[in-house]
Write a protein that holds these residues in place. Structure first.
Motif, PDB file in Angstrom:
ATOM      1  N   CYS A  74       0.818  -1.270   0.141  1.00  0.00           N
ATOM      2  CA  CYS A  74      -0.044   0.125   0.053  1.00  0.00           C
ATOM      3  C   CYS A  74       0.713   1.326   0.073  1.00  0.00           C
ATOM      4  CB  CYS A  74      -0.932  -0.054   1.198  1.00  0.00           C
ATOM      5  SG  CYS A  74      -0.076   0.381   2.921  1.00  0.00           S
ATOM      6  N   GLY A  75       2.164   1.250   0.247  1.00  0.00           N
ATOM      7  CA  GLY A  75       2.936   2.433   0.370  1.00  0.00           C
ATOM      8  C   GLY A  75       3.257   3.115   1.590  1.00  0.00           C
ATOM      9  N   GLU A  76       2.406   2.789   2.672  1.00  0.00           N
ATOM     10  CA  GLU A  76       2.561   3.294   3.951  1.00  0.00           C
ATOM     11  C   GLU A  76       3.650   2.831   4.672  1.00  0.00           C
ATOM     12  OE1 GLU A  76      -0.984   3.807   6.287  1.00  0.00           O
ATOM     13  OE2 GLU A  76      -2.400   3.842   4.479  1.00  0.00           O
ATOM     14  N   THR A  77       4.207   3.662   5.715  1.00  0.00           N
ATOM     15  CA  THR A  77       5.114   3.012   6.601  1.00  0.00           C
ATOM     16  C   THR A  77       4.477   2.813   7.898  1.00  0.00           C
ATOM     17  OG1 THR A  77       6.671   4.491   5.462  1.00  0.00           O
ATOM     18  CG2 THR A  77       7.419   3.893   7.412  1.00  0.00           C
ATOM     19  N   LEU A  78       5.168   1.529   8.540  1.00  0.00           N
ATOM     20  CA  LEU A  78       4.823   1.304   9.853  1.00  0.00           C
ATOM     21  C   LEU A  78       5.796   1.606  10.816  1.00  0.00           C
ATOM     22  CD1 LEU A  78       2.997  -2.352   8.789  1.00  0.00           C
ATOM     23  CD2 LEU A  78       2.073   0.282   8.592  1.00  0.00           C
ATOM     24  N   THR A  79       5.450   1.995  12.050  1.00  0.00           N
ATOM     25  CA  THR A  79       6.424   2.069  13.170  1.00  0.00           C
ATOM     26  C   THR A  79       5.658   1.421  14.151  1.00  0.00           C
ATOM     27  OG1 THR A  79       6.786   4.420  12.360  1.00  0.00           O
ATOM     28  CG2 THR A  79       7.602   3.710  14.780  1.00  0.00           C
ATOM     29  N   ILE A  80       6.753   0.083  14.505  1.00  0.00           N
ATOM     30  CA  ILE A  80       6.338  -0.665  15.600  1.00  0.00           C
ATOM     31  C   ILE A  80       7.344  -0.818  16.830  1.00  0.00           C
ATOM     32  CG2 ILE A  80       6.263  -3.325  16.047  1.00  0.00           C
ATOM     33  CD1 ILE A  80       5.874  -3.565  12.906  1.00  0.00           C
ATOM     34  N   ASN A  81       6.654  -0.214  17.982  1.00  0.00           N
ATOM     35  CA  ASN A  81       7.284  -0.048  19.069  1.00  0.00           C
ATOM     36  C   ASN A  81       7.766  -1.191  19.638  1.00  0.00           C
ATOM     37  OD1 ASN A  81       7.977   1.341  21.395  1.00  0.00           O
ATOM     38  ND2 ASN A  81       6.380   0.802  22.668  1.00  0.00           N
ATOM     39  N   LEU A  82       9.410  -1.234  19.917  1.00  0.00           N
ATOM     40  CA  LEU A  82      10.032  -2.301  20.659  1.00  0.00           C
ATOM     41  C   LEU A  82      10.196  -1.891  21.998  1.00  0.00           C
ATOM     42  CD1 LEU A  82      12.220  -3.320  17.600  1.00  0.00           C
ATOM     43  CD2 LEU A  82      10.068  -4.289  18.302  1.00  0.00           C
ATOM     44  N   ASP A  83      10.119  -0.645  22.433  1.00  0.00           N
ATOM     45  CA  ASP A  83      10.675  -0.326  23.795  1.00  0.00           C
ATOM     46  C   ASP A  83       9.526  -0.180  24.920  1.00  0.00           C
ATOM     47  OD1 ASP A  83      11.889   0.872  26.066  1.00  0.00           O
ATOM     48  OD2 ASP A  83      12.504   2.700  24.845  1.00  0.00           O
ATOM     49  N   ALA A  84       9.387  -1.179  25.730  1.00  0.00           N
ATOM     50  CA  ALA A  84       8.426  -1.495  26.733  1.00  0.00           C
ATOM     51  C   ALA A  84       8.306  -0.438  27.604  1.00  0.00           C
ATOM     52  CB  ALA A  84       8.624  -2.727  27.401  1.00  0.00           C
ATOM     53  N   ARG A  85       9.215   0.553  27.672  1.00  0.00           N
ATOM     54  CA  ARG A  85       9.364   1.723  28.674  1.00  0.00           C
ATOM     55  C   ARG A  85       8.358   2.898  28.042  1.00  0.00           C
ATOM     56  NH1 ARG A  85      15.353   3.419  28.469  1.00  0.00           N
ATOM     57  NH2 ARG A  85      14.467   3.269  26.404  1.00  0.00           N
ATOM     58  N   THR A  86       7.929   2.653  27.025  1.00  0.00           N
ATOM     59  CA  THR A  86       7.137   3.637  26.667  1.00  0.00           C
ATOM     60  C   THR A  86       5.726   3.684  26.430  1.00  0.00           C
ATOM     61  OG1 THR A  86       7.687   3.315  24.355  1.00  0.00           O
ATOM     62  CG2 THR A  86       9.166   4.734  25.241  1.00  0.00           C
ATOM     63  N   ASP A  87       5.109   2.284  26.087  1.00  0.00           N
ATOM     64  CA  ASP A  87       3.933   1.911  25.970  1.00  0.00           C
ATOM     65  C   ASP A  87       3.996   0.326  25.777  1.00  0.00           C
ATOM     66  OD1 ASP A  87       1.281   1.995  25.735  1.00  0.00           O
ATOM     67  OD2 ASP A  87       1.286   3.239  23.981  1.00  0.00           O
ATOM     68  N   LYS A  88       2.740  -0.161  25.322  1.00  0.00           N
ATOM     69  CA  LYS A  88       3.009  -1.626  24.738  1.00  0.00           C
ATOM     70  C   LYS A  88       3.909  -1.622  23.850  1.00  0.00           C
ATOM     71  CE  LYS A  88      -2.105  -2.102  25.800  1.00  0.00           C
ATOM     72  NZ  LYS A  88      -3.454  -2.206  25.291  1.00  0.00           N
ATOM     73  N   ALA A  89       4.578  -2.922  23.860  1.00  0.00           N
ATOM     74  CA  ALA A  89       5.631  -3.155  22.860  1.00  0.00           C
ATOM     75  C   ALA A  89       5.564  -4.377  22.231  1.00  0.00           C
ATOM     76  CB  ALA A  89       6.807  -2.723  23.493  1.00  0.00           C
ATOM     77  N   TRP A  90       6.060  -4.704  21.037  1.00  0.00           N
ATOM     78  CA  TRP A  90       6.125  -5.950  20.520  1.00  0.00           C
ATOM     79  C   TRP A  90       7.353  -6.497  20.745  1.00  0.00           C
ATOM     80  CZ3 TRP A  90       3.074  -2.527  18.247  1.00  0.00           C
ATOM     81  CH2 TRP A  90       1.756  -2.846  17.662  1.00  0.00           C
ATOM     82  N   ARG A  91       7.542  -7.742  20.814  1.00  0.00           N
ATOM     83  CA  ARG A  91       8.794  -8.371  21.122  1.00  0.00           C
ATOM     84  C   ARG A  91       9.798  -8.778  20.027  1.00  0.00           C
ATOM     85  NH1 ARG A  91       6.424 -13.049  24.764  1.00  0.00           N
ATOM     86  NH2 ARG A  91       4.631 -12.020  24.167  1.00  0.00           N
ATOM     87  N   PHE A  92      10.825  -8.522  20.043  1.00  0.00           N
ATOM     88  CA  PHE A  92      11.662  -8.532  19.050  1.00  0.00           C
ATOM     89  C   PHE A  92      12.685  -9.830  19.024  1.00  0.00           C
ATOM     90  CE2 PHE A  92      16.087  -7.492  17.020  1.00  0.00           C
ATOM     91  CZ  PHE A  92      15.687  -7.161  15.748  1.00  0.00           C
TER      92      PHE A  92
END
Length: 112
Positions: free
Chosen positions: A49-67
């Motif tokens: 679709c051309g959009e850019t996704l920003t996936i949070n990896l830093d649990a200190r800031t909010d809910k985060a994905w595990r990497f």
């Protein structure tokens, strides 16, 4: 029909989110943002679709994905499910994009 990416492609690491966009060229390209700790996983939407996704990896800031990085293959948990835009839903597992929709055939993908 847009061409969906089947794999992610590592385009490097930057220290600021704003520097990631110029490094990504095609669906599935990603850049890691690291400022002492992993902050985010920025990727060009693999849906095409051309959009850019920003996936949070830093649990200190909010809910985060595990990497996870194993043998230089990247996995992100849980799945990415966009509730806006293209509404794509996928899993990143060992550099492979596993699509979670009824129209995509992942019969050749083996998840260990």
């Amino acid at each position: 029909m847009k061409k969906k990416a089947k794999r992610i492609r590592d385009r490097g690491t930057v220290s600021h989110r704003r520097d990631a966009d110029t490094l990504m060229e095609q669906p599935g390209d990603f850049v890691l943002v690291n400022r002492g700790v992993l902050r985010s996983f920025v990727m060009r939407c693999p849906d095409g679709c051309g959009e850019t996704l920003t996936i949070n990896l830093d649990a200190r800031t909010d809910k985060a994905w595990r990497f996870y990085r194993k043998r230089n293959q990247i996995s992100v948990f849980p799945s990415v499910w966009r509730d806006t835009g293209c509404c794509s839903h996928f899993i990143i597992w060992n550099h492979v994009i596993v699509w979670c929709d009824k129209y995509w055939d992942d019969s050749d993908v083996i998840v260990e």
